[in-house]
Design an enzyme around this catalytic site. Structure first.
Site, PDB file in Angstrom:
ATOM      1  N   ASP A  50       0.805  -1.226   0.000  1.00 45.95           N
ATOM      2  CA  ASP A  50       0.000   0.000   0.000  1.00 45.95           C
ATOM      3  C   ASP A  50       0.835   1.272   0.000  1.00 45.95           C
ATOM      4  O   ASP A  50       0.293   2.381   0.095  1.00 45.95           O
ATOM      5  CB  ASP A  50      -0.952  -0.006   1.201  1.00 45.95           C
ATOM      6  CG  ASP A  50      -1.984  -1.128   1.090  1.00 45.95           C
ATOM      7  OD1 ASP A  50      -2.552  -1.303  -0.003  1.00 45.95           O
ATOM      8  OD2 ASP A  50      -2.201  -1.847   2.077  1.00 45.95           O
ATOM      9  N   ASP A  51       2.148   1.134  -0.123  1.00 47.21           N
ATOM     10  CA  ASP A  51       3.023   2.294  -0.222  1.00 47.21           C
ATOM     11  C   ASP A  51       2.847   2.937  -1.599  1.00 47.21           C
ATOM     12  O   ASP A  51       2.916   2.265  -2.633  1.00 47.21           O
ATOM     13  CB  ASP A  51       4.484   1.858  -0.023  1.00 47.21           C
ATOM     14  CG  ASP A  51       5.442   3.023  -0.053  1.00 47.21           C
ATOM     15  OD1 ASP A  51       5.666   3.632   1.002  1.00 47.21           O
ATOM     16  OD2 ASP A  51       5.963   3.325  -1.143  1.00 47.21           O
ATOM     17  N   LEU A  52       2.617   4.241  -1.615  1.00 53.60           N
ATOM     18  CA  LEU A  52       2.325   4.935  -2.869  1.00 53.60           C
ATOM     19  C   LEU A  52       3.468   4.826  -3.872  1.00 53.60           C
ATOM     20  O   LEU A  52       3.244   4.569  -5.062  1.00 53.60           O
ATOM     21  CB  LEU A  52       2.013   6.411  -2.599  1.00 53.60           C
ATOM     22  CG  LEU A  52       1.641   7.259  -3.818  1.00 53.60           C
ATOM     23  CD1 LEU A  52       0.406   6.687  -4.517  1.00 53.60           C
ATOM     24  CD2 LEU A  52       1.403   8.711  -3.407  1.00 53.60           C
TER      25      LEU A  52
END
Length: 207
Positions: free
Chosen positions: A150-152
């Site tokens: 979920d890290d951009l």
């Protein structure tokens, strides 16, 4: 990079190419999990440069620049807001301080736990989610098999590297499937993607 890691990464042609052009160095293991978690909370949804400035100002509030949890809990919220913390993060850092007073966060104790156990423990703190804890696993504890899907930057970098057109849940699932090739060294694949994203930013700045 360790030979075992190189062998695993070579199974992924994209990672193999990155490994030949970008360097990922081992990270030192932390000596203070509590302070690192405070920094991770401050860094949420901020660029690295801005986060460093705010965290420096935050540490400057304390004697010897150490955020003793008892002192932190005594601070008026407005004082923390003055150094750049949002209203929410003011609540979160105090929640972390309160948690540290009643839980053993020594490196010796935490390192005995699995990644899942550490995530389960620390996400009890208000404002601390999986991503925040994964940053601790990667940058502070040196855990080798962490993939923050979920890290951009991971999402953007992998979408570009693997020419992925999907979005939302479908993209998330595709990234998870790709990262399975990196096991049991997902952290190294993750850091190579971050290194790629940072190199692209530097190249763009030169234009």
């Amino acid at each position: 990079m360790d030979k075992a890691i190189v062998e695993i990464i070579q199974h992924d042609r994209v990672m193999a190419k990155l490994a030949n052009t970008l360097e990922v160095k081992p990270l030192p293991v932390t000596t203070d999990i509590y302070v690192d978690m405070l920094e991770n909370i401050v860094s949420q949804q901020l660029s690295g440069k801005v986060a460093k400035v705010i965290f420096k100002r935050f540490l400057d509030l304390f004697p010897k620049r150490y955020p003793n949890p008892e002192i932190l809990l005594q601070f008026d919220d407005s004082r923390l807001r003055e150094v750049g913390l949002s209203g929410a993060k003011t609540i979160y850092v105090k929640a972390m301080a309160e948690f540290a007073l009643i839980h053993d966060l020594s490196i010796e104790t935490i390192q005995q736990l699995s990644d899942h156990e550490i995530i389960k423990l620390l996400t009890q703190v208000k404002g601390v989610g999986v991503w925040t804890t994964q940053m601790l696993l990667i940058f502070s504890l040196g855990r080798p098999d962490v993939f923050p899907v979920d890290d951009l930057a991971i999402r953007q970098g992998m979408a570009e590297l693997y020419d992925l057109q999907s979005t939302g849940r479908q993209l998330r699932q595709e990234l998870i499937e790709i990262a399975k090739k990196w096991k049991p060294y997902s952290t190294w694949g993750t850091r190579l993607v971050w290194a790629y994203v940072n190199s692209q930013k530097k190249n763009a700045a030169r234009l």
